[in-house]
Design an enzyme around this catalytic site. Structure first.
Site, PDB file in Angstrom:
ATOM      1  N   ARG A  14      24.784  42.909 -47.350  1.00  0.00           N
ATOM      2  CA  ARG A  14      26.033  41.924 -47.213  1.00  0.00           C
ATOM      3  C   ARG A  14      26.291  41.634 -45.583  1.00  0.00           C
ATOM      4  O   ARG A  14      25.709  40.645 -44.874  1.00  0.00           O
ATOM      5  CB  ARG A  14      27.249  42.407 -47.322  1.00  0.00           C
ATOM      6  CG  ARG A  14      28.367  41.369 -47.641  1.00  0.00           C
ATOM      7  CD  ARG A  14      29.139  41.114 -46.188  1.00  0.00           C
ATOM      8  NE  ARG A  14      29.746  42.102 -45.728  1.00  0.00           N
ATOM      9  CZ  ARG A  14      30.518  42.083 -44.694  1.00  0.00           C
ATOM     10  NH1 ARG A  14      30.586  41.002 -43.848  1.00  0.00           N
ATOM     11  NH2 ARG A  14      30.926  43.195 -43.971  1.00  0.00           N
ATOM     12  N   ASP A  15      26.422  42.663 -44.856  1.00  0.00           N
ATOM     13  CA  ASP A  15      26.844  42.414 -43.300  1.00  0.00           C
ATOM     14  C   ASP A  15      25.363  42.131 -42.755  1.00  0.00           C
ATOM     15  O   ASP A  15      25.332  41.420 -41.688  1.00  0.00           O
ATOM     16  CB  ASP A  15      27.281  43.608 -42.652  1.00  0.00           C
ATOM     17  CG  ASP A  15      27.820  43.667 -41.327  1.00  0.00           C
ATOM     18  OD1 ASP A  15      27.674  42.518 -40.898  1.00  0.00           O
ATOM     19  OD2 ASP A  15      28.898  44.398 -41.040  1.00  0.00           O
ATOM     20  N   HIS A 205      33.713  51.330 -39.293  1.00  0.00           N
ATOM     21  CA  HIS A 205      32.512  50.362 -39.311  1.00  0.00           C
ATOM     22  C   HIS A 205      32.158  50.137 -37.884  1.00  0.00           C
ATOM     23  O   HIS A 205      33.122  49.495 -37.221  1.00  0.00           O
ATOM     24  CB  HIS A 205      32.821  49.186 -40.173  1.00  0.00           C
ATOM     25  CG  HIS A 205      31.881  48.178 -40.300  1.00  0.00           C
ATOM     26  ND1 HIS A 205      31.247  48.078 -41.383  1.00  0.00           N
ATOM     27  CD2 HIS A 205      31.641  47.394 -39.149  1.00  0.00           C
ATOM     28  CE1 HIS A 205      30.222  46.911 -40.911  1.00  0.00           C
ATOM     29  NE2 HIS A 205      30.475  46.570 -39.769  1.00  0.00           N
ATOM     30  N   CYS A 238      28.640  39.421 -37.239  1.00  0.00           N
ATOM     31  CA  CYS A 238      29.752  38.687 -37.658  1.00  0.00           C
ATOM     32  C   CYS A 238      29.476  37.227 -37.210  1.00  0.00           C
ATOM     33  O   CYS A 238      29.474  37.166 -36.006  1.00  0.00           O
ATOM     34  CB  CYS A 238      31.113  39.122 -37.361  1.00  0.00           C
ATOM     35  SG  CYS A 238      32.367  38.227 -38.034  1.00  0.00           S
ATOM     36  N   ASN A 247      24.729  46.141 -36.618  1.00  0.00           N
ATOM     37  CA  ASN A 247      25.481  47.458 -37.005  1.00  0.00           C
ATOM     38  C   ASN A 247      24.584  48.802 -36.568  1.00  0.00           C
ATOM     39  O   ASN A 247      23.519  48.713 -36.091  1.00  0.00           O
ATOM     40  CB  ASN A 247      25.714  47.600 -38.770  1.00  0.00           C
ATOM     41  CG  ASN A 247      26.562  46.488 -39.143  1.00  0.00           C
ATOM     42  OD1 ASN A 247      27.898  46.699 -38.939  1.00  0.00           O
ATOM     43  ND2 ASN A 247      25.766  45.475 -39.582  1.00  0.00           N
TER      44      ASN A 247
END
Length: 301
Positions: A14-15, A205, A238, A247
């Site tokens: 996802r991210d 996160h 994002c 990340n």
């Protein structure tokens, strides 16, 4: 305060993929196969948000229909409102992550609503998911800083967390959306959450935008966080937060924690292999240093 175990959630599908050019469904399944082989217990599979806003995840329902292939993994999906929650539940998702931005600037950019409006939806979303037999994690984005508003008043994430717990949220997570947190700031906010709420399932996160993502993760663990997000190969960012880069890498987080004797259930060698698959899937190099360098040689007997 090093714990015996920490639960890692793999957020690469996802991210990690949300800011990439759309990846075909069969390639996402190949990546999920590689991630499943690592032993990671939880995977954030996709998000049920506007396909116009995040075209890379427009196949959320189709991907959700394939998750039966890995029955031993807890899959979750991110939502930004009530509509996305309903779609996730209809697709068979039972672990829902509802994201609330602590800063109004990012909230408006992300969901076209204020933080107060987003907070007001928590109770309904928790009710919908619990009625379906699922569980809800409230993720507090821009918990430390916002790309539009600057430093976040630390009472705001505390207020959101307190309201979420009152509404019955099963877990809270603090998100360093633009990678500006530092270990000292992480310690202070995590300690404040525990002081305000007592025993609560608390996750975190972190992005590695400024090179201190792993240091922040370790600090969070030392201060009582037992759930951490990480992305295969360090992918991610994002699309609604200018300057947010990848990340912390799953393989690097698992490698660091293993050296401390912390059980994550993740096979680091398999995680490095999965990072190679991720690199192939997205068609460019990923940020992971461990993928580039490999594991150190074992000591001679």
């Amino acid at each position: 305060m090093i714990p015996e175990a920490v639960s890692i959630r793999e957020v690469g599908p996802r991210d990690g993929l949300q800011i990439e050019d759309p990846v075909p469904l069969d390639a996402k399944i190949r990546l999920l196969d590689a991630l499943a082989a690592t032993g990671v217990p939880r995977i954030e599979a996709t998000s049920f948000v506007s396909p116009r806003a995040v075209p890379a995840l427009a196949d959320a329902a189709d991907l959700a229909a394939e998750l039966y292939r890995w029955p031993n993994i807890e899959f979750s999906a991110l939502v930004a409102g009530v509509g996305g929650t309903r779609r996730a539940l209809e697709a068979g998702i039972r672990t829902v992550e509802y994201v609330v931005s602590a800063a109004d600037g990012h909230s408006q950019a992300n969901t076209k609503s204020s933080t107060s409006e987003a907070v007001a939806r928590i109770e309904e979303i928790v009710g919908l998911v619990h009625d379906a037999g699922g569980k809800v994690e409230v993720i507090i984005a821009t918990a430390w800083d916002c790309p539009f508003d600057g430093p976040t008043d630390q009472e705001r994430p505390l207020w959101i967390a307190e309201h979420a717990v009152k509404c019955g949220a099963d877990q809270i997570s603090l998100a360093d959306t633009i990678g500006t947190a530092t270990p000292g700031r992480v310690a202070r906010l995590v300690d404040s959450v525990h002081s305000r709420l007592g025993e609560v399932n608390l996750g975190a996160h972190f992005h590695n935008t400024r090179g201190v993502g792993l240091a922040c993760a370790l600090t969070a663990v030392e201060h009582g966080v037992r759930y951490l997000d990480a992305s295969v190969g360090g992918l991610g960012g994002c699309p609604f937060a200018p300057g947010a880069s990848g990340n912390i890498a799953t393989e690097e987080l698992a490698f660091m924690l293993a050296d401390l004797g912390v059980d994550t259930g993740v096979d680091v060698a398999e995680a490095i292999r999965a990072a190679g698959v991720a690199e192939d899937v997205v068609g460019h190099a990923v940020p992971s240093n461990l993928l580039r360098a490999g594991l150190p040689r074992p000591a001679a007997e």
